[in-house]
Enzyme design. Structure first.
Site, PDB file in Angstrom:
ATOM      1  N   CYS A   2      25.748  66.998  31.708  1.00  0.00           N
ATOM      2  CA  CYS A   2      24.379  66.568  31.891  1.00  0.00           C
ATOM      3  C   CYS A   2      23.645  66.897  30.596  1.00  0.00           C
ATOM      4  O   CYS A   2      24.195  67.538  29.725  1.00  0.00           O
ATOM      5  CB  CYS A   2      23.708  67.353  33.011  1.00  0.00           C
ATOM      6  SG  CYS A   2      24.566  67.218  34.581  1.00  0.00           S
ATOM      7  N   ARG A  27      24.717  61.798  27.650  1.00  0.00           N
ATOM      8  CA  ARG A  27      25.416  62.890  28.334  1.00  0.00           C
ATOM      9  C   ARG A  27      25.543  62.645  29.836  1.00  0.00           C
ATOM     10  O   ARG A  27      26.204  63.411  30.545  1.00  0.00           O
ATOM     11  CB  ARG A  27      24.687  64.213  28.103  1.00  0.00           C
ATOM     12  CG  ARG A  27      24.621  64.624  26.652  1.00  0.00           C
ATOM     13  CD  ARG A  27      23.940  65.954  26.514  1.00  0.00           C
ATOM     14  NE  ARG A  27      24.691  67.005  27.154  1.00  0.00           N
ATOM     15  CZ  ARG A  27      25.689  67.673  26.615  1.00  0.00           C
ATOM     16  NH1 ARG A  27      26.065  67.397  25.390  1.00  0.00           N
ATOM     17  NH2 ARG A  27      26.323  68.618  27.274  1.00  0.00           N
ATOM     18  N   TRP A  71      25.008  63.682  35.167  1.00  0.00           N
ATOM     19  CA  TRP A  71      26.304  63.013  35.356  1.00  0.00           C
ATOM     20  C   TRP A  71      26.964  63.805  36.467  1.00  0.00           C
ATOM     21  O   TRP A  71      27.368  64.942  36.281  1.00  0.00           O
ATOM     22  CB  TRP A  71      27.117  63.077  34.068  1.00  0.00           C
ATOM     23  CG  TRP A  71      28.411  62.346  34.108  1.00  0.00           C
ATOM     24  CD1 TRP A  71      28.602  60.994  34.062  1.00  0.00           C
ATOM     25  CD2 TRP A  71      29.714  62.924  34.163  1.00  0.00           C
ATOM     26  NE1 TRP A  71      29.948  60.715  34.093  1.00  0.00           N
ATOM     27  CE2 TRP A  71      30.652  61.863  34.156  1.00  0.00           C
ATOM     28  CE3 TRP A  71      30.195  64.230  34.222  1.00  0.00           C
ATOM     29  CZ2 TRP A  71      32.023  62.075  34.201  1.00  0.00           C
ATOM     30  CZ3 TRP A  71      31.564  64.434  34.273  1.00  0.00           C
ATOM     31  CH2 TRP A  71      32.463  63.365  34.267  1.00  0.00           C
ATOM     32  N   ASN A  97      23.350  72.314  33.322  1.00  0.00           N
ATOM     33  CA  ASN A  97      24.495  71.534  32.857  1.00  0.00           C
ATOM     34  C   ASN A  97      25.712  72.442  32.964  1.00  0.00           C
ATOM     35  O   ASN A  97      25.734  73.508  32.351  1.00  0.00           O
ATOM     36  CB  ASN A  97      24.262  71.112  31.401  1.00  0.00           C
ATOM     37  CG  ASN A  97      25.518  70.550  30.766  1.00  0.00           C
ATOM     38  OD1 ASN A  97      26.340  69.940  31.446  1.00  0.00           O
ATOM     39  ND2 ASN A  97      25.678  70.751  29.474  1.00  0.00           N
ATOM     40  N   GLY A  98      26.690  72.055  33.763  1.00  0.00           N
ATOM     41  CA  GLY A  98      27.885  72.884  33.936  1.00  0.00           C
ATOM     42  C   GLY A  98      28.296  72.905  35.398  1.00  0.00           C
ATOM     43  O   GLY A  98      27.862  72.056  36.180  1.00  0.00           O
ATOM     44  N   GLU A 471      44.400  53.227  20.859  1.00  0.00           N
ATOM     45  CA  GLU A 471      42.957  53.437  20.692  1.00  0.00           C
ATOM     46  C   GLU A 471      42.197  52.115  20.897  1.00  0.00           C
ATOM     47  O   GLU A 471      41.126  52.091  21.499  1.00  0.00           O
ATOM     48  CB  GLU A 471      42.685  54.053  19.305  1.00  0.00           C
ATOM     49  CG  GLU A 471      41.221  54.173  18.916  1.00  0.00           C
ATOM     50  CD  GLU A 471      40.358  55.007  19.858  1.00  0.00           C
ATOM     51  OE1 GLU A 471      40.882  55.668  20.759  1.00  0.00           O
ATOM     52  OE2 GLU A 471      39.128  54.950  19.699  1.00  0.00           O
ATOM     53  N   LYS A 475      39.255  51.575  23.625  1.00  0.00           N
ATOM     54  CA  LYS A 475      37.928  51.045  23.291  1.00  0.00           C
ATOM     55  C   LYS A 475      37.624  49.822  24.157  1.00  0.00           C
ATOM     56  O   LYS A 475      36.539  49.678  24.700  1.00  0.00           O
ATOM     57  CB  LYS A 475      37.834  50.624  21.816  1.00  0.00           C
ATOM     58  CG  LYS A 475      37.712  51.687  20.780  1.00  0.00           C
ATOM     59  CD  LYS A 475      36.386  52.384  20.707  1.00  0.00           C
ATOM     60  CE  LYS A 475      36.318  53.570  21.599  1.00  0.00           C
ATOM     61  NZ  LYS A 475      36.914  54.807  21.239  1.00  0.00           N
ATOM     62  N   GLU A 478      37.028  50.765  27.897  1.00  0.00           N
ATOM     63  CA  GLU A 478      35.843  51.550  28.237  1.00  0.00           C
ATOM     64  C   GLU A 478      34.543  50.771  28.068  1.00  0.00           C
ATOM     65  O   GLU A 478      33.612  50.989  28.822  1.00  0.00           O
ATOM     66  CB  GLU A 478      35.800  52.898  27.519  1.00  0.00           C
ATOM     67  CG  GLU A 478      35.594  52.879  26.036  1.00  0.00           C
ATOM     68  CD  GLU A 478      35.631  54.285  25.402  1.00  0.00           C
ATOM     69  OE1 GLU A 478      35.295  55.266  26.074  1.00  0.00           O
ATOM     70  OE2 GLU A 478      35.995  54.375  24.220  1.00  0.00           O
ATOM     71  N   HIS A 494      60.672  46.670  28.206  1.00  0.00           N
ATOM     72  CA  HIS A 494      61.090  47.625  29.236  1.00  0.00           C
ATOM     73  C   HIS A 494      60.101  47.674  30.394  1.00  0.00           C
ATOM     74  O   HIS A 494      59.950  48.712  31.036  1.00  0.00           O
ATOM     75  CB  HIS A 494      61.286  49.007  28.623  1.00  0.00           C
ATOM     76  CG  HIS A 494      62.377  49.025  27.590  1.00  0.00           C
ATOM     77  ND1 HIS A 494      63.698  48.803  27.902  1.00  0.00           N
ATOM     78  CD2 HIS A 494      62.332  49.178  26.237  1.00  0.00           C
ATOM     79  CE1 HIS A 494      64.428  48.852  26.799  1.00  0.00           C
ATOM     80  NE2 HIS A 494      63.622  49.058  25.776  1.00  0.00           N
ATOM     81  N   LYS A 593      29.830  60.892  27.101  1.00  0.00           N
ATOM     82  CA  LYS A 593      30.318  61.176  25.755  1.00  0.00           C
ATOM     83  C   LYS A 593      30.939  62.563  25.641  1.00  0.00           C
ATOM     84  O   LYS A 593      31.903  62.764  24.927  1.00  0.00           O
ATOM     85  CB  LYS A 593      29.168  61.041  24.762  1.00  0.00           C
ATOM     86  CG  LYS A 593      29.654  61.180  23.342  1.00  0.00           C
ATOM     87  CD  LYS A 593      28.826  60.413  22.379  1.00  0.00           C
ATOM     88  CE  LYS A 593      29.485  60.352  21.036  1.00  0.00           C
ATOM     89  NZ  LYS A 593      30.571  59.371  20.967  1.00  0.00           N
TER      90      LYS A 593
END
Ligand code: G6P
Length: 598
Positions: A2, A27, A71, A97-98, A471, A475, A478, A494, A593
């Protein structure tokens, strides 16, 4: 996960809190709220993004307050569970936050003492605890006593009825104080405060802070005063804002030539003059530990280190490393994290030290938590990155890995002075190679546009370009919500070939090196299943047109360095797909993030 903000000054707190909160939205953004001290403690909160909070928010008088963007981890993203949270008497309000890990037992014991709970959050127990301790009117002492009962991670900020102060505390969640004139601030991140001040003091684990309009005091866990000189943060507000681009992500993609340049600055010259990231020990192996995009950077780093330093490198996801058995060897452990606050990676750093390993962190945020957990820090110097999808921090992580590999190679004498000069020359050319890619943004957009309706997409590469395929897939998924998978090109046969059809575009990274012939073979396998092929190829590749439907040509540079321009092209690819699909590019759904939960 958060963002929290605090303000004590002589201006109206409400607009300042909301303004700072907006800069922390990356956040978390499923609900938001604020509390302002006036006759009592006035709280307003709502579900959804901060713009939803602003709609319908009453004007709040008062010059001291706290705010929060959430969040969700504990309790659904509803207005009830949004912060600030209060105890039953409404005397205090808390943002957090936590995660409070012992909240269930605290909640049970508080309930048996008669406290009534109005949310499903872990945070609310802290509001009740502080309120219960607050009888004597000393808020800082009440917070300190309440903290003694709390296990877990936190950055808390607390206000109380009739008190012109904000009290805050930190354990493993970021918290910074901003010093103003006749006003002081608190936030989870310096970028939230840059508009108001660049004089910052980082709060450390175990510390409790009292903020009024003209004073800031810090005490440690034992209650002893702490004196810490402020740091002047060189980032300007403009650095942290969009600079005319429609999205932070695009701005950050375009900042990459400068970011690479800054990352290299003063670090490569003569061998003697170089910045050293290691002590004198020599290492027979390297273990890179990271999450998400940083993990993909680590995978590229493996190839770079093995090539330049000639020592084996392994890469592990942070949350897996922690529970893995310690190998008998004593590797150099490299923690890669743009934020420096990812809890899984911090836990991994602690574990590595417990195992007696030398640790190096590759990190973007100055003074972030991980910098206090390792023996050495390599700052990536990418500047603030606001877009949730990492771009310039990824590319500068690669630069840091090249620098580390050069140092390891020089120490192990694998890299001769001449080879070293050539590597340095290649690194110096990278900003230009990236600029060449950026100049092709329109071409990439036009190609991406043709594939905007795809549901699935594969990305393939070989050797050092395999992690770049991963990567690129990350990208793409997301931000555009297209299901993307990165594969070593030789592995398609395979399994994944079964999924290919004319509706499944395959993006192939084709390098004119020892992998070229095999890669062409793999592309042919794809075409035989009618899948459209988009090749990212070298500009001197005269054959590729026979095999690919679309081609993004990049200037040819040695394969060891081409991950940098190739990923920039594929960041643009993901960006333009997301744009064409109308996605919220800087704030993709369900992800944040900085992830400060395990
Ligand atoms: C989150 C972000 C990713 C990032 C990962 C690791 O999942 O959305 O972009 O790569 O965390 O973050 P770090 O700060 O440790 O690099």
């Amino acid at each position: 996960m958060c963002g929290i903000v605090g303000y004590a000054g002589d201006k109206k707190a409400q607009p300042i809190l909301v303004d700072c909160l907006k800069r922390l939205e990356y956040r978390g953004y499923d609900s938001a709220g604020l509390a302002v001290v006036n006759d009592g403690v006035q709280v307003y909160k709502s579900e959804g993004e901060i713009t939803a909070l602003e709609t319908g928010m009453p004007s709040m008088e008062g010059t001291v307050g706290i705010a929060h963007t959430r969040w969700a981890t504990q309790g659904k993203p509803t207005a009830e569970n949004a912060h600030p949270l209060q105890g039953c008497g409404g005397k205090v309000a808390v943002v957090h936050n936590g995660i409070i890990s012992n909240f269930m037992e605290l909640k049970e014991s508080l309930t048996s003492e008669g406290h009534e709970f109005s949310s499903e959050t872990d945070t609310e127990v802290f509001a009740h605890l502080v309120e219960a301790e607050y009888e004597d009117g000393d808020l800082l002492e009440a917070v300190r006593r309440a903290l003694k009962r709390v296990d877990g991670t936190y950055a808390f900020a607390v206000v109380a009825r009739g008190r012109d102060e904000v009290v805050a505390a930190r354990n493993e969640s970021p918290l910074v104080i901003g010093l103003g004139d006749g006003e002081n601030f608190l936030a989870s991140d310096v970028t939230a405060l840059l508009k108001y001040t660049n004089r910052m003091v980082h709060v450390m684990d175990g510390e409790v802070v009292r903020l009024t309009k003209d004073s800031v005091s810090i005490v440690n866990a034992e209650g002893a005063p702490v004196v810490r000189a402020p740091e002047r943060i060189a980032w300007s507000l403009e650095d942290a804002e969009k600079g005319g681009y429609p999205h932070f992500m695009l701005k950050e993609i375009f900042e990459q030539p400068a970011a690479i340049h800054d990352s290299l600055l003063g670090r490569i010259g003569t061998v003697e003059g170089d910045e050293s990231f290691l002590d004198d020990s020599s290492f027979s192996s390297v273990k890179i530990v990271a999450c998400g995009t940083s993990y993909n950077a680590g995978l590229v780093g493996k190839y770079i280190i093995e090539e330049l330093a000639g020592i084996p490198a392994t890469v592990q996801i942070s949350s897996e490393y922690r529970y893995s058995a310690a190998a008998r060897e004593n590797p150099l452990v490299v923690l890669v994290t743009q934020s420096g606050e990812t809890l899984d990676t911090i836990a991994a750093a602690r574990e590595a030290r417990k195992r007696g390993n030398h640790t190096v962190a590759i990190v973007n945020v100055t003074g972030s938590a991980i910098t206090r957990e390792v023996d050495h820090v390599i700052y990536t110097r990418a500047g603030p990155e606001i877009g949730v999808a990492a771009t310039k921090t990824f590319v500068t992580q690669l630069i840091a890995l090249y620098l580390l590999a050069i140092e390891l190679g020089s120490k192990s004498r694998t890299l001769t002075a001449q080879a070293r000069r050539s590597v340095v020359g290649q690194l110096r050319n990278l900003p230009r190679a990236v600029q060449d890619v950026l100049n092709q943004a329109e071409t990439i957009e036009a190609i991406a546009d043709k594939y905007r309706d795809a549901r699935d997409m594969f990305f393939i590469g070989r050797n050092i370009h395999y992690p770049i395929a991963m990567e690129a897939a990350l990208k793409t998924k997301e931000i555009s919500y297209i299901h993307g998978e990165g594969y070593p090109a030789g592995e398609l046969k395979h399994g994944p070939l079964a999924l290919l059809s004319k509706d499944t575009p395959v993006v192939a990274i084709v390098s004119r090196d020892h992998t070229y012939e095999k890669m062409i073979g793999n592309i042919s396998e794809v075409s035989a299943r009618s899948s459209p092929v988009v090749a990212v190829a070298n500009d001197d590749d005269t054959e590729i047109g026979k095999f690919a439907d679309e081609i993004i040509y990049l200037r040819r540079i040695p394969s060891l360095f081409s991950p940098v321009p190739v990923i920039v092209a594929l960041q643009l690819w993901a960006y333009y797909l997301a744009k064409a699909r109308g996605c919220p590019i800087d704030k993709p759904r369900n992800i944040a993030k900085t992830v400060t939960v395990e």
